[in-house]
Motif scaffolding. Structure first.
Motif, mmCIF file in Angstrom:
data_model
loop_
_atom_site.group_PDB
_atom_site.id
_atom_site.type_symbol
_atom_site.label_atom_id
_atom_site.label_comp_id
_atom_site.label_asym_id
_atom_site.label_seq_id
_atom_site.Cartn_x
_atom_site.Cartn_y
_atom_site.Cartn_z
ATOM 1 N N ALA A 30 44.285 68.769 15.517
ATOM 2 C CA ALA A 30 44.365 67.355 15.182
ATOM 3 C C ALA A 30 43.572 66.570 16.213
ATOM 4 O O ALA A 30 43.575 66.928 17.405
ATOM 5 C CB ALA A 30 45.819 66.866 15.134
ATOM 6 N N PRO A 31 42.884 65.506 15.832
ATOM 7 C CA PRO A 31 42.089 64.749 16.815
ATOM 8 C C PRO A 31 42.936 64.033 17.857
ATOM 9 O O PRO A 31 42.467 63.786 18.976
ATOM 10 C CB PRO A 31 41.313 63.758 15.937
ATOM 11 C CG PRO A 31 42.112 63.633 14.691
ATOM 12 C CD PRO A 31 42.741 64.952 14.472
ATOM 13 N N ARG A 32 44.192 63.703 17.528
ATOM 14 C CA ARG A 32 45.046 62.976 18.468
ATOM 15 C C ARG A 32 46.271 63.773 18.881
ATOM 16 O O ARG A 32 47.238 63.212 19.382
ATOM 17 C CB ARG A 32 45.482 61.646 17.855
ATOM 18 C CG ARG A 32 44.329 60.684 17.609
ATOM 19 C CD ARG A 32 44.824 59.339 17.134
ATOM 20 N NE ARG A 32 43.716 58.411 16.925
ATOM 21 C CZ ARG A 32 43.872 57.147 16.511
ATOM 22 N NH1 ARG A 32 45.097 56.675 16.287
ATOM 23 N NH2 ARG A 32 42.822 56.382 16.338
ATOM 24 N N GLY A 33 46.275 65.063 18.660
ATOM 25 C CA GLY A 33 47.375 65.889 19.113
ATOM 26 C C GLY A 33 48.192 66.455 17.967
ATOM 27 O O GLY A 33 48.203 65.921 16.856
ATOM 28 N N VAL A 34 48.869 67.544 18.275
ATOM 29 C CA VAL A 34 49.751 68.220 17.325
ATOM 30 C C VAL A 34 51.159 68.190 17.886
ATOM 31 O O VAL A 34 51.386 68.588 19.039
ATOM 32 C CB VAL A 34 49.303 69.673 17.072
ATOM 33 C CG1 VAL A 34 50.279 70.372 16.137
ATOM 34 C CG2 VAL A 34 47.897 69.704 16.490
ATOM 35 N N GLU A 35 52.093 67.724 17.093
ATOM 36 C CA GLU A 35 53.485 67.634 17.534
ATOM 37 C C GLU A 35 54.329 68.587 16.705
ATOM 38 O O GLU A 35 54.344 68.518 15.470
ATOM 39 C CB GLU A 35 54.010 66.207 17.376
ATOM 40 C CG GLU A 35 55.460 66.065 17.807
ATOM 41 C CD GLU A 35 55.986 64.647 17.619
ATOM 42 O OE1 GLU A 35 57.192 64.422 17.842
ATOM 43 O OE2 GLU A 35 55.177 63.772 17.218
#
Length: 311
Positions: free
Chosen positions: A219-224
């Motif tokens: 993901a471009p802004r992180g994976v949660e």
């Protein structure tokens, strides 16, 4: 005077005699008259004519009776024929209708209080063509599958305004708020899947698995990845790698347990060998392997560095 009168009388007599002689000569030269034949139909000709007239009358009566019977059976009327009614909007059919040849219509619509049923012994095929007669779309409902051939397939909501599903040669788009898979084996994707959220039901577990290949989440802004009401388990048959190219890896928890770590045995002197070891030191090999070493006043990782040779 007397002589002239006498001459005129004689002349008249001569003229009358000549006329009489001429008339007699003409009468004698006239040919005889032809035989006179009776005009009309007599005998067997007359009987044949009466027979044909009677046969024609019987045929007309039978034809009229059959016409009346067909009109009564087919229920012909001013509005149509039987279950077929003609009106300004088009054709209305009541009951079950069977078509043996192709049907070309602009619209097929059922009654407001009933369903529209298309039934076939093999399959039902709907074709759409352009002005040149070329096939632009086809929908086939068969006994084993439903096949659609078109440039773009769209599924809309009940009111026809909201687009729920669309598919073409390049991509498949689902615009619904939730996509639920109820199968016991879950959903299998042959290639990548792009979605903002993957969530299990409240009473079920969420499992992401790749049996033969790797599982990658980007993901471009992180994976949660979170489990609000239960444990979170990440396991792999081989190496499990956590990598951060520009940031840090943060393990934030009250207790962090690293199970199945190699345990080194180290004692400063034989007298301390019987003392129960309660504290251990966490050591890391250059290869990245983690092991435990007994905690002393100073670090014992160097003394137990032989464990790194086993890795």
């Amino acid at each position: 005077m007397d002589q002239s009168a006498t001459l005129d009388i004689e002349t008249l007599k001569i003229t009358q005699e000549q006329f009489i002689l001429a008339s007699q000569s003409l009468h004698l030269q006239r040919p005889g008259c032809d035989a006179v034949y009776p005009v009309g139909l007599y005998g067997w000709r007359k009987r044949c004519l009466y027979f044909f007239l009677l046969l024609l009358l019987v045929t007309m009566i039978v034809n009229m009776a059959l016409t009346v019977w067909i009109i009564k059976v087919m229920n012909f009327s001013v509005d149509g024929m039987g279950n077929l009614h003609l009106n300004q909007d088009g054709i209305r059919l009541e009951g079950i209708s069977e078509f043996l040849l192709p049907l070309y219509v602009n619209e097929i619509q059922s009654r407001k209080d009933s369903l529209l049923v298309l039934r076939s012994e093999k399959n039902v095929t709907l074709n759409a063509r352009n002005n040149q007669g070329q096939l632009t779309g086809q929908l086939t409902v068969g006994p084993e599958a439903v096949e659609a051939e078109c440039q773009r397939l769209e599924v809309r909501s009940r009111d026809g305004g909201r687009l729920l599903f669309t598919a073409d040669e390049d991509e498949i788009i689902m615009t619904t708020e939730k996509f639920t898979v109820t199968g016991s084996e879950g959903a299998v994707f042959g290639h990548s899947v792009e979605t903002p959220l993957i969530q299990a039901r409240a009473s079920e577990d969420l499992k992401l698995e790749s049996p033969t290949r790797t599982l990658t989440m980007e993901a471009p802004r992180g994976v949660e990845v979170s489990a609000a009401n239960g444990p979170l388990k990440v396991s792999g048959r081989k190496d499990l790698q956590l990598e951060s190219t520009e940031g840090e890896i943060l393990l934030d928890a009250n207790t962090i347990q690293l199970g199945s770590l190699p345990l080194g045995i180290y004692t400063a002197s034989p007298s301390e060998a019987s003392r129960e070891q309660a504290l251990y030191e966490l050591c890391v090999c250059p290869s990245g392997k983690i092991y435990l070493s007994p905690a002393e006043s100073s670090s014992t990782c160097q003394a137990m560095s032989n464990i790194c040779l086993w890795s």
